[in-house]
Write a protein that holds these residues in place. Structure first.
Motif, PDB file in Angstrom:
ATOM      1  N   ALA A  39       4.834   1.568   5.903  1.00  0.00           N
ATOM      2  CA  ALA A  39       4.355   0.188   6.034  1.00  0.00           C
ATOM      3  C   ALA A  39       2.876   0.105   6.370  1.00  0.00           C
ATOM      4  CB  ALA A  39       5.171  -0.535   7.112  1.00  0.00           C
ATOM      5  N   ALA A  40       2.162   1.227   6.384  1.00  0.00           N
ATOM      6  CA  ALA A  40       0.743   1.231   6.761  1.00  0.00           C
ATOM      7  C   ALA A  40      -0.140   0.380   5.856  1.00  0.00           C
ATOM      8  CB  ALA A  40       0.225   2.674   6.799  1.00  0.00           C
ATOM      9  N   PRO A  41       0.093   0.313   4.529  1.00  0.00           N
ATOM     10  CA  PRO A  41      -0.824  -0.469   3.683  1.00  0.00           C
ATOM     11  C   PRO A  41      -0.928  -1.942   4.031  1.00  0.00           C
ATOM     12  CG  PRO A  41       0.452   1.039   2.333  1.00  0.00           C
ATOM     13  CD  PRO A  41       1.031   1.104   3.710  1.00  0.00           C
ATOM     14  N   ARG A  42       0.103  -2.535   4.625  1.00  0.00           N
ATOM     15  CA  ARG A  42       0.034  -3.959   4.945  1.00  0.00           C
ATOM     16  C   ARG A  42      -0.126  -4.221   6.440  1.00  0.00           C
ATOM     17  NH1 ARG A  42       5.418  -2.802   3.901  1.00  0.00           N
ATOM     18  NH2 ARG A  42       6.902  -3.456   5.509  1.00  0.00           N
ATOM     19  N   ALA A  43      -0.420  -3.178   7.223  1.00  0.00           N
ATOM     20  CA  ALA A  43      -0.669  -3.360   8.648  1.00  0.00           C
ATOM     21  C   ALA A  43      -2.016  -4.061   8.857  1.00  0.00           C
ATOM     22  CB  ALA A  43      -0.642  -2.018   9.369  1.00  0.00           C
ATOM     23  N   LYS A  44      -2.106  -4.889   9.876  1.00  0.00           N
ATOM     24  CA  LYS A  44      -3.327  -5.671  10.107  1.00  0.00           C
ATOM     25  C   LYS A  44      -4.521  -4.762  10.384  1.00  0.00           C
ATOM     26  CE  LYS A  44      -0.997  -9.813  11.848  1.00  0.00           C
ATOM     27  NZ  LYS A  44      -0.852 -10.766  12.989  1.00  0.00           N
ATOM     28  N   GLY A  45      -4.298  -3.719  11.183  1.00  0.00           N
ATOM     29  CA  GLY A  45      -5.401  -2.813  11.476  1.00  0.00           C
ATOM     30  C   GLY A  45      -5.908  -2.104  10.237  1.00  0.00           C
ATOM     31  N   ASN A  46      -5.008  -1.693   9.349  1.00  0.00           N
ATOM     32  CA  ASN A  46      -5.422  -1.003   8.136  1.00  0.00           C
ATOM     33  C   ASN A  46      -6.080  -1.950   7.139  1.00  0.00           C
ATOM     34  OD1 ASN A  46      -4.515   1.488   9.016  1.00  0.00           O
ATOM     35  ND2 ASN A  46      -2.477   1.221   8.133  1.00  0.00           N
TER      36      ASN A  46
ATOM     37  N   THR B 123       0.668   6.068  -2.546  1.00  0.00           N
ATOM     38  CA  THR B 123       1.639   6.571  -1.592  1.00  0.00           C
ATOM     39  C   THR B 123       2.190   7.894  -2.111  1.00  0.00           C
ATOM     40  OG1 THR B 123       3.709   6.092  -0.412  1.00  0.00           O
ATOM     41  CG2 THR B 123       3.546   5.332  -2.672  1.00  0.00           C
ATOM     42  N   SER B 124       2.668   8.701  -1.199  1.00  0.00           N
ATOM     43  CA  SER B 124       3.294   9.961  -1.563  1.00  0.00           C
ATOM     44  C   SER B 124       4.802   9.843  -1.408  1.00  0.00           C
ATOM     45  CB  SER B 124       2.768  11.104  -0.682  1.00  0.00           C
ATOM     46  OG  SER B 124       3.132  10.899   0.672  1.00  0.00           O
ATOM     47  N   THR B 125       5.515  10.677  -2.131  1.00  0.00           N
ATOM     48  CA  THR B 125       6.963  10.666  -2.075  1.00  0.00           C
ATOM     49  C   THR B 125       7.469  12.083  -2.286  1.00  0.00           C
ATOM     50  OG1 THR B 125       8.971   9.658  -2.992  1.00  0.00           O
ATOM     51  CG2 THR B 125       7.235  10.234  -4.537  1.00  0.00           C
ATOM     52  N   SER B 126       8.755  12.250  -2.102  1.00  0.00           N
ATOM     53  CA  SER B 126       9.387  13.551  -2.302  1.00  0.00           C
ATOM     54  C   SER B 126      10.623  13.377  -3.168  1.00  0.00           C
ATOM     55  CB  SER B 126       9.765  14.181  -0.957  1.00  0.00           C
ATOM     56  OG  SER B 126      10.433  15.407  -1.139  1.00  0.00           O
ATOM     57  N   MET B 127      10.719  14.139  -4.227  1.00  0.00           N
ATOM     58  CA  MET B 127      11.847  14.107  -5.146  1.00  0.00           C
ATOM     59  C   MET B 127      12.056  12.739  -5.783  1.00  0.00           C
ATOM     60  SD  MET B 127      12.705  17.206  -5.010  1.00  0.00           S
ATOM     61  CE  MET B 127      14.061  17.018  -6.133  1.00  0.00           C
ATOM     62  N   GLY B 128      10.982  11.979  -5.974  1.00  0.00           N
ATOM     63  CA  GLY B 128      11.091  10.706  -6.665  1.00  0.00           C
ATOM     64  C   GLY B 128      11.723   9.590  -5.867  1.00  0.00           C
ATOM     65  N   ASN B 129      11.821   9.741  -4.555  1.00  0.00           N
ATOM     66  CA  ASN B 129      12.454   8.712  -3.717  1.00  0.00           C
ATOM     67  C   ASN B 129      11.390   7.715  -3.258  1.00  0.00           C
ATOM     68  OD1 ASN B 129      14.169   7.281  -2.095  1.00  0.00           O
ATOM     69  ND2 ASN B 129      14.187   8.779  -0.438  1.00  0.00           N
ATOM     70  N   PHE B 130      11.043   6.774  -4.127  1.00  0.00           N
ATOM     71  CA  PHE B 130      10.010   5.794  -3.797  1.00  0.00           C
ATOM     72  C   PHE B 130      10.456   4.348  -4.018  1.00  0.00           C
ATOM     73  CE2 PHE B 130       9.500   6.810  -8.260  1.00  0.00           C
ATOM     74  CZ  PHE B 130       9.293   5.583  -8.854  1.00  0.00           C
ATOM     75  N   VAL B 131      11.610   4.111  -4.613  1.00  0.00           N
ATOM     76  CA  VAL B 131      12.081   2.742  -4.840  1.00  0.00           C
ATOM     77  C   VAL B 131      12.756   2.259  -3.567  1.00  0.00           C
ATOM     78  CG1 VAL B 131      13.358   1.212  -6.377  1.00  0.00           C
ATOM     79  CG2 VAL B 131      12.401   3.344  -7.263  1.00  0.00           C
ATOM     80  N   THR B 132      11.955   1.819  -2.617  1.00  0.00           N
ATOM     81  CA  THR B 132      12.440   1.352  -1.322  1.00  0.00           C
ATOM     82  C   THR B 132      11.893  -0.035  -1.037  1.00  0.00           C
ATOM     83  OG1 THR B 132      10.589   2.395  -0.166  1.00  0.00           O
ATOM     84  CG2 THR B 132      12.584   3.716  -0.461  1.00  0.00           C
ATOM     85  N   SER B 133      12.426  -0.631   0.011  1.00  0.00           N
ATOM     86  CA  SER B 133      11.957  -1.975   0.381  1.00  0.00           C
ATOM     87  C   SER B 133      10.510  -1.942   0.853  1.00  0.00           C
ATOM     88  CB  SER B 133      12.864  -2.544   1.477  1.00  0.00           C
ATOM     89  OG  SER B 133      12.893  -1.674   2.605  1.00  0.00           O
ATOM     90  N   CYS B 134      10.075  -0.842   1.503  1.00  0.00           N
ATOM     91  CA  CYS B 134       8.682  -0.747   1.946  1.00  0.00           C
ATOM     92  C   CYS B 134       7.724  -0.730   0.760  1.00  0.00           C
ATOM     93  CB  CYS B 134       8.490   0.506   2.794  1.00  0.00           C
ATOM     94  SG  CYS B 134       9.150   0.374   4.468  1.00  0.00           S
ATOM     95  N   THR B 135       8.072   0.011  -0.282  1.00  0.00           N
ATOM     96  CA  THR B 135       7.232   0.038  -1.474  1.00  0.00           C
ATOM     97  C   THR B 135       7.135  -1.340  -2.114  1.00  0.00           C
ATOM     98  OG1 THR B 135       7.880   2.344  -1.874  1.00  0.00           O
ATOM     99  CG2 THR B 135       6.895   1.150  -3.710  1.00  0.00           C
TER     100      THR B 135
END
Length: 373
Positions: free
Chosen positions: A77-84, A109-121
């Motif tokens: 969730a870092a990309p949408r944090a206020k500080g970032n 963003t980085s991922t492992s084994m193609g696991n990137f389709v998440t709510s955070c993304t």
């Protein structure tokens, strides 16, 4: 006038500089297995998004007492944090002062084994397409797959149909005012969540010439002094370059990530089955409550008919809304994301097995006795 023409031109492709790819790979590898995130800058040229620079987001201070899952969610969730966001604006301001491309075109963003389709993304990309700039993309770098010598960097953005549904925030089929049947009305499917754009890596002509002229790996044994210039030119340890053809593609070993991908696919299918059970439980609960409401309405109508016959004031027939509470339909966003992730794993497994199957078919006569002609 020019800005409106640029907005009307759809994004067709993404072009990323090789230096940016190296920076993303380095950042992702240094903090692996923690998710690495950062901002990318560049420009939009006639529907081609050119990414010319990138910088990572500061690493959040994570207490040691937290578990690994919460740490991963905080990093994702870092990309949408206020500080970032403030840090990103300050970095873009500094880049503009030194006359460097300073237009934010998305995040990586980085991922492992193609696991990137998440709510955070999804939330991060929705934030960038809605708040920052509509013409932004999300770069996904698979660290596990790239570590085996096959670079995996892909560019995604949310589809307009999904953006409209996500703004409404109602991923249900129930009728409630203006939000009636959003999924059925839009025809949104899990395939329509993400749009993948073709990505190319751009090198300057000077860098391309340098890559073709790089010497090969130095030999471990002592070289004999060549007798003449012709022998020196024919020496394979000198004339062979890293980009020359090799025999690595003929290796018959099974991809080591195939078993792990199958395990992740089974896990996603189990999660999908769990979400389906939750939705079926909602349907059963809704059917029970609707049966109770129907029985109550019939009973009230019978009482009102008797009261009318006795010349009494009939009772209101809408009191069932206070007496009964219908269960709330669960959101179908998670099941759609899970379906998209299952499709991603299936495509990965198909890609893993395609090369091995072709090689096995080529040497079939040597593996199976009696098959040789």
């Amino acid at each position: 006038m020019a800005d409106s023409a640029i907005r009307d031109t759809p994004l067709r492709a993404v072009q990323i500089e090789a230096l940016v790819v190296m920076k993303i790979i380095k950042h992702s590898s240094q903090i692996f297995p923690t998710i690495a995130t950062g901002s990318i800058v560049g420009m939009d040229v006639n529907g081609v998004l050119q990414i010319t620079n990138s910088f990572p987001f500061p690493t959040p201070d994570i207490p040691l007492s937290d578990n690994h899952e919460s740490n991963q969610n905080l990093a994702a969730a870092a990309p949408r944090a206020k500080g970032n966001i403030a840090y990103q604006n300050e970095m873009i301001k500094c880049l503009r002062e030194v006359n460097v491309d300073a237009q934010n075109v998305g995040w990586y963003t980085s991922t492992s084994m193609g696991n990137f389709v998440t709510s955070c993304t999804i939330e991060n990309q929705f934030f960038y397409q809605k708040e920052m700039n509509e013409r932004t993309v999300a770069l996904v770098h698979d660290v596990s797959r790239s570590s085996q010598g096959s670079l995996v960097v892909r560019a995604f953005r949310l589809s307009p149909t999904f953006m409209a549904a996500y703004k409404e925030g109602k991923f249900t089929t129930e009728r409630q005012g203006v939000h009636s049947n959003i999924l059925q009305k839009s025809g949104l499917r899990y395939q329509d969540i993400l749009q993948e754009l073709p990505l190319t890596i751009h090198n300057s002509h000077l860098l391309t010439a340098l890559l073709h002229q790089l010497p090969a790996k130095p030999p471990t044994m002592e070289l004999q002094f060549p007798p003449n210039l012709a022998a020196l030119r024919q020496d394979p340890s000198i004339t062979q370059t890293p980009l020359a053809p090799n025999f690595d593609s003929l290796d018959l070993s099974i991809d080591p990530f195939l078993e792990k991908s199958c395990d992740l696919l089974l896990e996603s299918i189990e999660n999908h089955h769990t979400e389906l059970n939750n939705h079926q439980y909602y349907q059963r609960s809704l059917a029970r409550e609707q049966t109770k409401i129907t029985q109550w309405q019939l009973k009230r109508k019978t009482e009102n008919a008797a009261r009318v016959a006795a010349k009494q004031t009939p009772l209101p027939e809408d009191e069932w809304q206070k007496l009964f509470k219908l269960p709330q339909e669960p959101s179908r966003l998670e099941i759609m994301l899970n379906s998209r992730q299952v499709e991603q794993y299936a495509r990965q497994i198909d890609g893993f097995t395609a090369g091995v199957s072709g090689k096995m078919f080529a040497v079939k006569s040597n593996l199976l006795p009696g098959e040789a002609q």
